[in-house]
Design an enzyme around this catalytic site. Structure first.
Site, PDB file in Angstrom:
ATOM      1  N   HIS A  74      -1.407   0.028 -12.405  1.00  0.00           N
ATOM      2  CA  HIS A  74      -2.418   0.466 -11.441  1.00  0.00           C
ATOM      3  C   HIS A  74      -3.604  -0.480 -11.469  1.00  0.00           C
ATOM      4  O   HIS A  74      -3.923  -1.048 -12.514  1.00  0.00           O
ATOM      5  CB  HIS A  74      -2.898   1.890 -11.757  1.00  0.00           C
ATOM      6  CG  HIS A  74      -3.511   2.559 -10.574  1.00  0.00           C
ATOM      7  ND1 HIS A  74      -4.851   2.489 -10.296  1.00  0.00           N
ATOM      8  CD2 HIS A  74      -2.947   3.296  -9.585  1.00  0.00           C
ATOM      9  CE1 HIS A  74      -5.093   3.161  -9.177  1.00  0.00           C
ATOM     10  NE2 HIS A  74      -3.967   3.658  -8.726  1.00  0.00           N
TER      11      HIS A  74
ATOM     12  N   HIS B   3       0.870  -1.194   0.000  1.00  0.00           N
ATOM     13  CA  HIS B   3       0.000   0.000   0.000  1.00  0.00           C
ATOM     14  C   HIS B   3       0.898   1.234   0.000  1.00  0.00           C
ATOM     15  O   HIS B   3       1.691   1.433  -0.914  1.00  0.00           O
ATOM     16  CB  HIS B   3      -0.941  -0.099   1.209  1.00  0.00           C
ATOM     17  CG  HIS B   3      -2.082   0.874   1.222  1.00  0.00           C
ATOM     18  ND1 HIS B   3      -2.511   1.535   0.115  1.00  0.00           N
ATOM     19  CD2 HIS B   3      -2.882   1.303   2.242  1.00  0.00           C
ATOM     20  CE1 HIS B   3      -3.531   2.320   0.433  1.00  0.00           C
ATOM     21  NE2 HIS B   3      -3.763   2.200   1.723  1.00  0.00           N
TER      22      HIS B   3
ATOM     23  N   ASP C 225       3.463   7.029  -7.792  1.00  0.00           N
ATOM     24  CA  ASP C 225       4.674   6.870  -6.990  1.00  0.00           C
ATOM     25  C   ASP C 225       5.958   7.064  -7.775  1.00  0.00           C
ATOM     26  O   ASP C 225       7.038   7.158  -7.185  1.00  0.00           O
ATOM     27  CB  ASP C 225       4.669   5.489  -6.321  1.00  0.00           C
ATOM     28  CG  ASP C 225       3.593   5.397  -5.257  1.00  0.00           C
ATOM     29  OD1 ASP C 225       3.334   6.415  -4.595  1.00  0.00           O
ATOM     30  OD2 ASP C 225       2.993   4.320  -5.106  1.00  0.00           O
TER      31      ASP C 225
END
Ligand code: HAX
Length: 388
Positions: free
Chosen positions: A268, A227, A323
């Site tokens: 994703h 996560h 990220d």
């Protein structure tokens, strides 16, 4: 609602899949679409990226952007709530310095709750949001052994400025750091209702634990490598790539895939194009630090990795995710230890999860609130046999 409910049938295939795709509730703060990514209260994130964090927090709580007068009044309200009890220094002084910063963050939130909880969902959520910048600054100072002579907090400053002035980091450009952190916070505040940390926080709050206990739980959920800690792993990955030469980067990516390791910063679960939060951060980096070595690496990765990942038809989205860029930007402004990165994520999420908890506790079901979470687990056949 009725049609959607009728369209979804839970089958045996949905069991033990982590509730993936199973509708659970409604979310008033944000939703995610495959093309435009996250929207806060209906606004695509790219439209909000240049706003100040305070105005976006107002949006998440009030479901509309503030007028100039409302923006001023909201800042004044946050200022009044900002005082962090001095006992927090003692708590932080006693923590192991090699404990992960996310564990410090969770303890810090719990400690704030032990020192001052009103029991009112919205009051506590806003109090915690107002105290986060100072708490984050203290977390860095104490964990790095710089707990002496910390400057007084100045609640009249912006949230990000309060963190930066508490931090007092030497040899860094404070204005640049503030710009990068402001954007980072806005981009990471919320991401729909069902991500693990948000779901966890709302589940804890559904048993009427405090906002502080609920958000400390959210931070524990966020700390997992699958996560929130992915942003730490992502910068570690970029440092391992170590070159911005396209051929060498391509060889590195192929090698990682052959070794069955993830190519961090790409892919994703929901999005099917480049995450707009990555696009925004790439544009920011091109403006603020185009020649930074890590930024050059991620620029090459952005060109090379989607092409290589596309060769595998199983990968539904080979494009950059949020990220990929945040670590390079944080590194550029002086945050060279990636173990801290998820704490910035957590700081941002306190706003979104806090707003969702307030909605679930005080607005849903005509103000009655969502009942205590109680999903159904079926008995395993073996257990049944044992009982017979
Ligand atoms: N590198 C290597 N393999 C990848 C990949 C990547 N970047 N993206 C997808 N895959 C693999 C998956 O592991 C999966 O393999 P298996 O069938 O063997 O399980 C397959 O391709 C299909 O995956 P998918 O359906 O496209 O995507 P998932 O929903 O399963 O996974 C992930 C989404 C983000 C976990 C995945 O893309 C990934 O591991 N990316 C790299 C790590 C990363 O950047 N994580 C941060 C994500 C951003 C985020 O949401 N942060 O909170």
């Amino acid at each position: 609602m009725t049609d959607d409910n009728a369209l979804f049938t839970v089958t045996g295939d949905h069991l033990n899949t982590g509730l993936r795709g199973v509708p659970v509730g409604t979310c008033r703060t944000s939703f995610v679409t495959p093309d435009e990514g996250v929207h806060y209260c209906g606004y695509p994130i790219a439209e909000l990226a240049n706003l100040q964090p305070e105005d976006v927090i107002y949006l998440l709580f009030n479901k509309e952007l503030p007028t100039p007068e409302q923006a001023l009044a909201f800042r004044a309200d946050l200022q009044k709530r900002a005082v962090v009890p001095s006992g927090l220094d003692e708590v932080f002084t006693s923590l192991p310095k090699d404990g992960h910063p996310m564990d410090w963050l969770s303890v810090g939130i719990h400690a704030l709750g032990m020192m001052d909880t009103t029991g009112d969902w919205k009051e506590d959520a806003l109090n915690l949001i107002a105290r986060m910048p100072r708490m984050m600054g203290l977390l860095f100072r104490h964990r790095e052994g710089r707990g002496d002579n910390i400057p007084e907090d100045d609640p009249s400053l912006s949230m990000v400025q309060r963190f930066v002035t508490t931090l007092e980091m030497e040899g860094v450009d404070d204005a640049l750091m503030e710009q990068i952190l402001s954007t980072y916070l806005v981009l990471h505040m919320d991401h729909g209702g069902g991500n693990l940390s948000t779901f966890t926080g709302k589940a804890i709050a559904s048993g009427h634990a405090t906002v502080y206990a609920s958000l400390a739980g959210s931070m524990n959920a966020l700390s997992g490598p699958l996560h929130g800690r992915a942003n730490q792993s992502c910068l570690e990955f970029v440092l391992r790539v170590g070159t911005s030469d396209p051929e060498q980067v391509e060889a590195f990516v192929r090698n990682e895939l052959e070794a069955k390791r993830p190519v961090f910063g790409f892919g994703h679960a929901v999005l099917r194009s480049e995450d707009p939060r990555a696009t925004v951060q790439f544009a920011l980096g091109e403006r603020l630090c185009p020649d930074d070595e890590n930024f050059k690496i991620i620029r090459t990765l952005r060109e090379v990795a989607p092409r290589v990942l596309s060769e595998n038809p199983k990968i539904s989205n080979p494009n950059a995710n949020v990220d990929i860029a945040s670590g390079a930007l944080l590194h550029h402004v002086g945050f060279t230890d990636p173990t801290y990165y998820t704490t910035f994520f957590g700081w941002a999420r306190v706003a979104g999860i806090g707003a969702q908890i307030v909605d679930e506790r005080t607005v849903m079901r005509h103000g009655k609130g969502t009942p205590i979470y109680r999903p159904k687990y079926m008995a395993e056949e073996q257990t049944l046999r044992h009982l017979e």
